[in-house]
Design an enzyme around this catalytic site. Structure first.
Site, PDB file in Angstrom:
ATOM      1  N   LYS A 135       0.849  -1.186   0.000  1.00 20.76           N
ATOM      2  CA  LYS A 135       0.000   0.000   0.000  1.00 20.76           C
ATOM      3  C   LYS A 135       0.890   1.243   0.000  1.00 20.76           C
ATOM      4  O   LYS A 135       1.962   1.262   0.608  1.00 20.76           O
ATOM      5  CB  LYS A 135      -0.888  -0.049   1.251  1.00 20.76           C
ATOM      6  CG  LYS A 135      -1.979   1.000   1.325  1.00 20.76           C
ATOM      7  CD  LYS A 135      -2.815   0.704   2.557  1.00 20.76           C
ATOM      8  CE  LYS A 135      -3.913   1.739   2.778  1.00 20.76           C
ATOM      9  NZ  LYS A 135      -4.718   1.381   3.976  1.00 20.76           N
ATOM     10  N   SER A 210      -9.243   0.953   3.549  1.00 20.54           N
ATOM     11  CA  SER A 210      -8.429   1.853   2.753  1.00 20.54           C
ATOM     12  C   SER A 210      -7.375   1.152   1.905  1.00 20.54           C
ATOM     13  O   SER A 210      -6.597   1.797   1.213  1.00 20.54           O
ATOM     14  CB  SER A 210      -7.745   2.871   3.677  1.00 20.54           C
ATOM     15  OG  SER A 210      -6.919   2.230   4.642  1.00 20.54           O
ATOM     16  N   SER A 235      -9.814  -1.449   7.366  1.00 18.64           N
ATOM     17  CA  SER A 235      -9.141  -1.095   6.119  1.00 18.64           C
ATOM     18  C   SER A 235      -8.345  -2.218   5.475  1.00 18.64           C
ATOM     19  O   SER A 235      -7.895  -2.074   4.344  1.00 18.64           O
ATOM     20  CB  SER A 235      -8.228   0.112   6.351  1.00 18.64           C
ATOM     21  OG  SER A 235      -9.002   1.238   6.704  1.00 18.64           O
TER      22      SER A 235
END
Length: 554
Positions: A135, A210, A235
């Site tokens: 990420k 997320s 997330s």
């Protein structure tokens, strides 16, 4: 001339970044084919039409199998990373999941690994040659680390994050950085930097957030294993659930956070964590064993000095190896028919297994938990978030506006208020544990929904109660695929009367026709710091009832 006039428009900054990203993708060789401008809503199969048989065999291998093939010299690290770079480039075109690719760095590293293998006749480490995506707010030396804010573009990581260093030392190859939402604060991946990331099963639905860039990339087999983070109460688990993957949110203090960027670093009211996401449960296990096998606590005082403990199942007094508590609803939002069906199918099969006990677990003080979470996620009333948006003048995205500004109960707390609500957090943790110990002391894990619906339509992911409760408690949770939505069997219950605002929102947002083809996933939770027990429980459940019931990535 005013400061506003001197400052570049946020749109220009975002376009410049996107051009840099596109250049990183254009470096992939051989270049990916030109895809049609108009694509179907289900794009999960499209990469298979544009890759060679060898590339398909490599990219669709389980991470555990890839590691074995690389360690045996059956595959070279260079051939593997080139295949995943090509598939990741195609995945970007299909779902907008890539923040940037790292082809030069990755291929150089892969060649060094191949040279090592040629010289020594053995792998360089337990992850020798395995591609791993990260990420975007996981620091990579010399690269942008904006944490979802346009105004942070240009901030670069001085070195790799600690977890990246550990993976590199183990022989992994970092090759892709994936998209994230504005400020990391939404259960959908949409920012003014990269736009919206879509779900490859159905692009009208959310890939989650997320860590939605990771979930879309992994679901398209553009990555065998990735690093997500769980900050806004789901997330890792939200995107894993939406895309039919395995995703683990560990308890705090087990995996290293040094080198991870976020606007709320230093605020300890609700702590975030990083965790693995993969197409297989074996990938999750491989990641945890490798990272904790490096003893990261020796140079990181934030971590518990707990090695990976291969759990041995306990035999309870009733002769059962595993006791599963089933939470059908959290008492606030009733799950959609598709989620309830998936849960029923799992429970029905579990009840047929002789050494697994299934009991009921009722939600405990969920309303109070949500109130505490709302106060502690934004104890400054959202002021810091707003200030970071003002750096560039970018607007709120719809879901971050809800999460940090508009959700009922958000307010700026005084110092005393922060202390009071943090104390309520600790009281809640204590009280919940006493409830577990007194009502169901034999219960090993809780089985429950991960979200009220399967992958929701864009901009509708407002309710995080099924995942955030475990952030509040600091309990580890793992999400896993079960089956897929069925537009007939999972039809909307037109007789249902919603019980509150959240319930009404989720009820109105559910549309099995518009959400067709998406996976149905569930969540398993254990007590704090019982990650090993949690994964062992899921392994037993998978093996004994044959999960998933359908291939959710087919």
């Amino acid at each position: 001339m005013t400061i506003e006039q001197e400052r570049p428009a946020w749109q220009d900054l975002a376009q410049q970044f996107q051009a840099d990203r596109d250049r990183s993708i254009a470096q992939v060789e051989p270049a990916i084919p030109v895809l049609p401008e108009t694509l179907p809503s289900r794009v999960i199969d499209i990469p298979r039409q544009h890759l060679t048989p060898l590339e398909l065999a490599i990219t669709e291998s389980r991470p555990e199998a890839l590691v074995e093939s690389l360690a045996a010299g059956k595959l070279t690290a260079t051939s593997v990373i080139k295949a995943f770079l090509r598939r990741a480039a195609i995945a970007q075109r299909l779902t907008n999941c890539i923040y940037e690719l790292l082809p030069d760095r990755a291929i150089l590293q892969a060649r060094k690994l191949d040279d090592y293998f040629a010289k020594h006749g053995k792998p360089s480490g337990p992850l020798h040659g395995l591609p791993i995506s990260v990420k975007a707010h996981v620091g990579v030396e010399g690269h942008n680390n904006a944490a979802g804010f346009v105004g942070w573009l240009g901030r670069k990581s001085k070195e790799d994050a600690n977890v990246v260093k550990i993976l590199l030392q183990a022989g992994a190859v970092i090759y892709a950085r994936t998209t994230e939402p504005q400020g990391l604060m939404a259960l959908e991946t949409r920012s003014n930097i990269t736009g919206t990331t879509t779900n490859p099963h159905n692009t009208a639905t959310s890939a989650g957030g997320s860590s939605g860039g990771e979930s879309a990339l992994i679901a398209l087999h553009g990555s065998p294993l990735g690093i997500g983070s769980d900050i806004v109460g789901g997330s890792i688990r939200s995107p894993a659930a939406n895309c039919g993957l395995y995703g683990l949110k560990p308890s705090t203090g087990r995996l290293p956070l040094i080198g991870i960027s976020a606007y709320a670093i230093g605020c300890e009211t609700i702590l975030g964590v990083i965790g693995p996401m993969s197409s297989t449960l074996g990938g999750i296990d491989l990641f945890m064993k490798t990272v904790l096998g490096s003893k990261p606590w020796l140079n990181d005082p934030l971590l518990h000095p707990i090695p990976w403990r291969d759990h041995e199942s306990h035999i309870h007094h009733n002769g059962k190896e595993l006791t599963v508590g089933v939470m059908w609803s959290d008492g606030i939002v009733t799950p959609a028919p598709a989620v309830t069906r998936g849960l029923k199918e799992v429970v029905e099969r579990l009840k047929l297994v002789s050494d697994i006990e299934v009991i009921e677990w009722k939600p405990f003080q969920q309303k109070e938990a949500l109130e505490i979470l709302t106060k502690l996620y934004t104890p400054d009333g959202g002021e810091a978030f707003r200030a970071h948006l003002e750096l560039s003048g970018e607007p709120y995205t719809p879901l971050t506006a809800w999460t940090v500004r508009d959700a009922p109960g958000i307010e700026k707390l005084s110092f005393q208020g922060v202390w009071d609500w943090t104390f309520k957090r600790e009281v809640f943790r204590y009280t919940y544990l006493q409830e577990w110990n007194s009502v169901a002391p034999e219960m090993d894990v809780i089985l429950c929904p991960a979200y009220p619906t399967p992958a929701p339509l864009h901009d509708t992911s407002r309710y995080w109660g099924y995942t955030s409760i475990w952030n509040l408690l600091d309990y580890p949770g793992v999400v896993f695929p079960v089956t897929k939505i069925d537009t007939v069997r999972d039809a909307k219950d037109t007789t249902y009367i919603p019980q509150n605002e959240f319930d009404s929102w989720c009820y109105e947002s559910y549309d099995p026709q518009k959400q067709r083809d998406v996976p149905i996933s569930l969540q398993l939770v254990a007590k704090r710091l019982e990650e090993e027990k949690l994964l062992q429980a899921l392994k037993e459940i998978k093996q004994k009832i044959g999960l998933p019931f359908v291939d959710c990535l087919a």
